[in-house]
Design a protein around this motif. Structure first.
Motif, short mmCIF file in Angstrom:
data_model
loop_
_atom_site.label_atom_id
_atom_site.label_comp_id
_atom_site.label_asym_id
_atom_site.label_seq_id
_atom_site.Cartn_x
_atom_site.Cartn_y
_atom_site.Cartn_z
N TYR A 67 0.84 -1.20 0.00
CA TYR A 67 0.00 0.00 0.00
C TYR A 67 0.87 1.25 0.00
O TYR A 67 0.64 2.17 -0.78
CB TYR A 67 -0.94 0.01 1.21
N LYS A 68 1.88 1.29 0.86
CA LYS A 68 2.75 2.46 0.94
C LYS A 68 3.52 2.69 -0.35
O LYS A 68 3.77 3.82 -0.73
CB LYS A 68 3.73 2.33 2.11
N ALA A 69 3.90 1.62 -1.03
CA ALA A 69 4.70 1.74 -2.24
C ALA A 69 3.87 2.03 -3.48
O ALA A 69 4.26 2.83 -4.31
CB ALA A 69 5.50 0.46 -2.45
N GLU A 70 2.71 1.40 -3.58
CA GLU A 70 1.94 1.47 -4.82
C GLU A 70 0.78 2.47 -4.77
O GLU A 70 0.60 3.26 -5.69
CB GLU A 70 1.38 0.09 -5.16
N SER A 71 -0.01 2.41 -3.73
CA SER A 71 -1.27 3.15 -3.72
C SER A 71 -1.22 4.49 -3.01
O SER A 71 -1.89 5.43 -3.41
CB SER A 71 -2.37 2.29 -3.09
N MET A 72 -0.44 4.57 -1.94
CA MET A 72 -0.38 5.83 -1.19
C MET A 72 0.14 6.99 -2.04
O MET A 72 -0.42 8.08 -1.99
CB MET A 72 0.45 5.67 0.07
N SER A 123 -7.02 5.56 -0.90
CA SER A 123 -7.24 5.28 0.52
C SER A 123 -6.93 3.82 0.82
O SER A 123 -6.96 2.96 -0.06
CB SER A 123 -8.68 5.59 0.91
N ILE A 124 -6.67 3.54 2.08
CA ILE A 124 -6.38 2.17 2.49
C ILE A 124 -7.61 1.29 2.34
O ILE A 124 -7.50 0.11 2.00
CB ILE A 124 -5.80 2.12 3.94
N GLN A 125 -8.79 1.86 2.53
CA GLN A 125 -10.02 1.08 2.35
C GLN A 125 -10.16 0.63 0.91
O GLN A 125 -10.48 -0.53 0.64
CB GLN A 125 -11.24 1.89 2.76
N THR A 126 -9.93 1.54 -0.03
CA THR A 126 -10.02 1.19 -1.44
C THR A 126 -8.98 0.14 -1.80
O THR A 126 -9.26 -0.80 -2.54
CB THR A 126 -9.82 2.45 -2.31
N PHE A 127 -7.77 0.30 -1.27
CA PHE A 127 -6.72 -0.67 -1.53
C PHE A 127 -7.10 -2.04 -0.99
O PHE A 127 -6.87 -3.05 -1.65
CB PHE A 127 -5.41 -0.19 -0.91
N CYS A 128 -7.67 -2.10 0.21
CA CYS A 128 -8.09 -3.39 0.79
C CYS A 128 -9.17 -4.05 -0.06
O CYS A 128 -9.12 -5.25 -0.31
CB CYS A 128 -8.58 -3.20 2.22
N ILE A 129 -10.13 -3.25 -0.52
CA ILE A 129 -11.20 -3.80 -1.37
C ILE A 129 -10.61 -4.34 -2.66
O ILE A 129 -10.95 -5.44 -3.09
CB ILE A 129 -12.27 -2.72 -1.64
N LYS A 130 -9.71 -3.56 -3.27
CA LYS A 130 -9.08 -3.99 -4.51
C LYS A 130 -8.24 -5.25 -4.31
O LYS A 130 -8.17 -6.09 -5.19
CB LYS A 130 -8.22 -2.85 -5.05
N SER A 131 -7.63 -5.38 -3.14
CA SER A 131 -6.79 -6.54 -2.84
C SER A 131 -7.58 -7.70 -2.25
O SER A 131 -7.00 -8.73 -1.89
CB SER A 131 -5.68 -6.14 -1.86
N LYS A 132 -8.89 -7.51 -2.09
CA LYS A 132 -9.79 -8.54 -1.55
C LYS A 132 -9.39 -8.96 -0.14
O LYS A 132 -9.31 -10.14 0.20
CB LYS A 132 -9.86 -9.74 -2.47
N VAL A 133 -9.11 -7.95 0.70
CA VAL A 133 -8.75 -8.15 2.10
C VAL A 133 -9.73 -7.36 2.95
O VAL A 133 -10.08 -6.23 2.60
CB VAL A 133 -7.31 -7.67 2.36
#
Length: 97
Positions: A14-19, A24-34
């Motif tokens: 998340y810190k390397a790619e999405s931030m 947002s971390i929520q969007t990243f989690c949804i995209k990563s299925k976590v």
């Protein structure tokens, strides 16, 4: 079920790619299925990771990393904390503790 190392890997990704893109971390989690709730609980329990925002020269040694930590966080690193440093091209990651 996810383990601590899975969440650590997810956090670094998340810190390397999405931030840097402002995601947002929520969007990243949804995209990563976590599950965001599980990730957030892990993060609150283990909140010992600090990301050094500006990319740095990866040739710098531990003393230079300590200086950067002092400049950005105004703190002394504790034994149970980890500091994440990325190279300028964002291909290398260094964890310091």
């Amino acid at each position: 079920m996810y383990g601590s190392s899975d969440f650590e890997y997810l956090f670094i990704r998340y810190k390397a790619e999405s931030m840097p893109q402002g995601e947002s971390i929520q969007t990243f989690c949804i995209k990563s299925k976590v599950s965001y709730n599980l990730f957030y609980k892990w993060y609150k329990d283990i909140n010992r990771f600090y990301y050094l925002r500006k990319s740095h020269d990866m040739r710098c040694k531990y003393d230079r990393v300590l200086l950067i930590i002092h400049e950005q966080f105004h703190r002394e690193p504790m034994y149970d904390e980890a500091f994440i440093v990325m190279s300028k091209d964002r291909r290398k990651v260094r964890l310091s503790s």
